[in-house]
Design a protein around this motif. Structure first.
Motif, PDB file in Angstrom:
ATOM      1  N   PHE A  31      -6.704 -34.688 -14.480  1.00 13.21           N
ATOM      2  CA  PHE A  31      -7.848 -34.151 -15.215  1.00 13.21           C
ATOM      3  C   PHE A  31      -7.489 -32.794 -15.810  1.00 13.21           C
ATOM      4  O   PHE A  31      -7.127 -31.866 -15.100  1.00 13.21           O
ATOM      5  N   GLU A  32      -7.608 -32.719 -17.121  1.00 20.87           N
ATOM      6  CA  GLU A  32      -7.296 -31.478 -17.812  1.00 20.87           C
ATOM      7  C   GLU A  32      -8.018 -31.480 -19.150  1.00 20.87           C
ATOM      8  O   GLU A  32      -7.901 -32.439 -19.923  1.00 20.87           O
ATOM      9  N   SER A  37     -13.125 -28.104 -14.905  1.00 23.06           N
ATOM     10  CA  SER A  37     -12.542 -27.678 -13.639  1.00 23.06           C
ATOM     11  C   SER A  37     -13.055 -28.588 -12.534  1.00 23.06           C
ATOM     12  O   SER A  37     -14.049 -29.309 -12.714  1.00 23.06           O
ATOM     13  N   TYR A  38     -12.373 -28.568 -11.406  1.00 27.50           N
ATOM     14  CA  TYR A  38     -12.861 -29.336 -10.264  1.00 27.50           C
ATOM     15  C   TYR A  38     -12.465 -28.639  -8.971  1.00 27.50           C
ATOM     16  O   TYR A  38     -11.527 -27.841  -8.921  1.00 27.50           O
ATOM     17  N   GLU A  39     -13.211 -28.949  -7.922  1.00 27.42           N
ATOM     18  CA  GLU A  39     -12.908 -28.454  -6.581  1.00 27.42           C
ATOM     19  C   GLU A  39     -13.269 -29.523  -5.571  1.00 27.42           C
ATOM     20  O   GLU A  39     -14.169 -30.342  -5.814  1.00 27.42           O
ATOM     21  N   ILE A  40     -12.568 -29.526  -4.461  1.00 26.63           N
ATOM     22  CA  ILE A  40     -12.874 -30.467  -3.384  1.00 26.63           C
ATOM     23  C   ILE A  40     -13.763 -29.763  -2.378  1.00 26.63           C
ATOM     24  O   ILE A  40     -13.465 -28.648  -1.931  1.00 26.63           O
ATOM     25  N   ILE A 113     -16.812 -39.424 -15.748  1.00 27.69           N
ATOM     26  CA  ILE A 113     -16.084 -38.395 -16.493  1.00 27.69           C
ATOM     27  C   ILE A 113     -14.684 -38.888 -16.840  1.00 27.69           C
ATOM     28  O   ILE A 113     -13.988 -39.471 -15.997  1.00 27.69           O
ATOM     29  N   SER A 114     -14.271 -38.668 -18.071  1.00 28.52           N
ATOM     30  CA  SER A 114     -12.918 -39.030 -18.488  1.00 28.52           C
ATOM     31  C   SER A 114     -11.950 -37.902 -18.147  1.00 28.52           C
ATOM     32  O   SER A 114     -12.358 -36.783 -17.845  1.00 28.52           O
ATOM     33  N   ARG A 115     -10.665 -38.189 -18.216  1.00 28.88           N
ATOM     34  CA  ARG A 115      -9.667 -37.229 -17.754  1.00 28.88           C
ATOM     35  C   ARG A 115      -9.570 -35.992 -18.636  1.00 28.88           C
ATOM     36  O   ARG A 115      -8.985 -34.993 -18.221  1.00 28.88           O
ATOM     37  N   ASN A 116     -10.175 -36.021 -19.854  1.00 30.65           N
ATOM     38  CA  ASN A 116     -10.199 -34.815 -20.675  1.00 30.65           C
ATOM     39  C   ASN A 116     -11.533 -34.074 -20.600  1.00 30.65           C
ATOM     40  O   ASN A 116     -11.776 -33.148 -21.368  1.00 30.65           O
ATOM     41  N   GLY A 117     -12.402 -34.489 -19.667  1.00 36.47           N
ATOM     42  CA  GLY A 117     -13.652 -33.781 -19.433  1.00 36.47           C
ATOM     43  C   GLY A 117     -14.845 -34.305 -20.188  1.00 36.47           C
ATOM     44  O   GLY A 117     -15.971 -33.854 -19.969  1.00 36.47           O
ATOM     45  N   GLU A 163      -2.810 -41.478 -26.338  1.00 36.84           N
ATOM     46  CA  GLU A 163      -2.028 -40.407 -25.710  1.00 36.84           C
ATOM     47  C   GLU A 163      -1.301 -40.876 -24.458  1.00 36.84           C
ATOM     48  O   GLU A 163      -0.123 -40.536 -24.230  1.00 36.84           O
ATOM     49  N   PHE A 164      -1.984 -41.680 -23.628  1.00 40.74           N
ATOM     50  CA  PHE A 164      -1.438 -42.016 -22.306  1.00 40.74           C
ATOM     51  C   PHE A 164      -1.077 -43.486 -22.134  1.00 40.74           C
ATOM     52  O   PHE A 164      -0.424 -43.846 -21.164  1.00 40.74           O
ATOM     53  N   GLY A 165      -1.509 -44.334 -23.050  1.00 33.59           N
ATOM     54  CA  GLY A 165      -1.181 -45.749 -22.961  1.00 33.59           C
ATOM     55  C   GLY A 165      -2.404 -46.606 -22.687  1.00 33.59           C
ATOM     56  O   GLY A 165      -3.376 -46.164 -22.078  1.00 33.59           O
ATOM     57  N   LYS A 166      -2.328 -47.838 -23.142  1.00 41.80           N
ATOM     58  CA  LYS A 166      -3.449 -48.773 -22.993  1.00 41.80           C
ATOM     59  C   LYS A 166      -3.693 -49.175 -21.539  1.00 41.80           C
ATOM     60  O   LYS A 166      -4.751 -49.701 -21.197  1.00 41.80           O
ATOM     61  N   ASP A 167      -2.707 -48.929 -20.676  1.00 42.24           N
ATOM     62  CA  ASP A 167      -2.851 -49.276 -19.263  1.00 42.24           C
ATOM     63  C   ASP A 167      -3.128 -48.054 -18.398  1.00 42.24           C
ATOM     64  O   ASP A 167      -3.106 -48.121 -17.171  1.00 42.24           O
ATOM     65  N   ALA A 168      -3.405 -46.928 -19.023  1.00 43.48           N
ATOM     66  CA  ALA A 168      -3.480 -45.659 -18.296  1.00 43.48           C
ATOM     67  C   ALA A 168      -4.804 -45.459 -17.568  1.00 43.48           C
ATOM     68  O   ALA A 168      -5.840 -46.041 -17.917  1.00 43.48           O
ATOM     69  N   PHE A 169      -4.749 -44.591 -16.574  1.00 47.59           N
ATOM     70  CA  PHE A 169      -5.953 -44.086 -15.913  1.00 47.59           C
ATOM     71  C   PHE A 169      -6.721 -43.233 -16.921  1.00 47.59           C
ATOM     72  O   PHE A 169      -6.162 -42.331 -17.544  1.00 47.59           O
ATOM     73  N   LEU A 170      -8.028 -43.520 -17.077  1.00 45.66           N
ATOM     74  CA  LEU A 170      -8.838 -42.829 -18.086  1.00 45.66           C
ATOM     75  C   LEU A 170      -9.900 -41.915 -17.505  1.00 45.66           C
ATOM     76  O   LEU A 170     -10.404 -41.030 -18.196  1.00 45.66           O
ATOM     77  N   GLY A 171     -10.278 -42.117 -16.244  1.00 42.16           N
ATOM     78  CA  GLY A 171     -11.310 -41.277 -15.652  1.00 42.16           C
ATOM     79  C   GLY A 171     -11.955 -41.946 -14.461  1.00 42.16           C
ATOM     80  O   GLY A 171     -11.439 -42.935 -13.928  1.00 42.16           O
ATOM     81  N   LEU A 172     -13.089 -41.398 -14.054  1.00 39.74           N
ATOM     82  CA  LEU A 172     -13.821 -41.888 -12.886  1.00 39.74           C
ATOM     83  C   LEU A 172     -15.279 -42.138 -13.240  1.00 39.74           C
ATOM     84  O   LEU A 172     -15.870 -41.383 -14.023  1.00 39.74           O
ATOM     85  N   LEU A 173     -15.868 -43.158 -12.647  1.00 47.43           N
ATOM     86  CA  LEU A 173     -17.318 -43.264 -12.680  1.00 47.43           C
ATOM     87  C   LEU A 173     -17.883 -42.453 -11.520  1.00 47.43           C
ATOM     88  O   LEU A 173     -17.155 -41.974 -10.645  1.00 47.43           O
TER      89      LEU A 173
END
Length: 237
Positions: A31-32, A37-40, A113-117, A163-173
């Protein structure tokens, strides 16, 4: 006897999948984005995003460096009257997701959220309204803003898959389960490959031991079907 053993093995595998708890921490460093930003915090990961895409769009204000005229291929494209604006969206998402006993429908508005925010929306333009007309307002990267300037993706975020490929991780529900592109291995994923929630269990590059995950497809419902497979966290806007 062999058929009986195979059926028992399949039933056992399905049982293990339904009770599995996953750890999504290995993908958090993907994620960038602008204002992301994120925190655990305990068993949750808390994302804070301004929801600003890191790519061009005709929906940026004209003076913005990322402003661009529409360069897509949809001959029916019609720009909506909205303009991208910074948001303050907080998503509290399970760090260790698992299948929910009772499945919840996704709401209108942000569902992940997608990996670009940029946030994900579901397959509806409004209550039970398909995207049939609204899809013509999607920019060249297949996103657009709603009335308050909240930019979002309903369908494949092609900036990310380019940018990352058709098989790439795109984000989280919001339930903590990952979203992947429309390809797995050498296979183009269709709705027929997925369950009612628009996902399935299999190995991925990020989760070699397997994980339940969603896939983007080219047909409705695109990203999510009947609701969250896991238990969603909280999203505040």
């Amino acid at each position: 006897m062999a058929c009986s053993n195979e059926m028992e093995e399949m039933e056992e595998m399905e049982k293990e999948e339904s009770t599995a708890t996953y750890d999504i921490s290995p993908i958090l460093d993907k994620f960038e984005g602008n204002g992301l930003s994120y925190e655990i915090a305990g068993d949750f990961v808390i994302f804070t995003t301004q929801d600003l895409p890191n790519h061009t769009s005709p929906y940026w204000p004209a003076g913005n460096a990322l402003y661009s005229e529409y360069t897509g291929s949809n001959p029916s494209y019609r720009k909506n009257p909205n303009t991208i604006a910074a948001q303050n969206i907080v998503l509290t998402i399970p760090l260790y997701p698992s299948e929910a006993t009772v499945k919840e429908a996704t709401p209108l508005g942000a569902i992940g959220i997608s990996r670009n925010g940029v946030v994900f929306y579901n397959q509806y333009a409004g209550p039970d309204l398909p995207l049939t007309t609204e899809i013509n307002s999607f920019d060249q990267w297949l996103g657009h803003p709603q009335g308050t300037g909240q930019y979002h993706y309903h369908i494949e975020p092609v900036y990310l898959t380019n940018e990352f490929g058709k098989d790439a991780f795109l984000g989280l529900l919001a339930d903590g389960l990952p979203v992947y592109g429309p390809v797995e291995g050498d296979h183009i994923i269709t709705n027929d490959d997925l369950d009612a929630f628009h996902g399935h269990f299999s190995e991925t590059t990020d989760f070699p031991e397997g994980i339940y995950h969603y896939h983007i497809t080219s047909e409705d419902p695109y990203l999510n079907g009947s609701g969250y497979f896991g238990s969603p966290g909280n999203i505040t806007r």
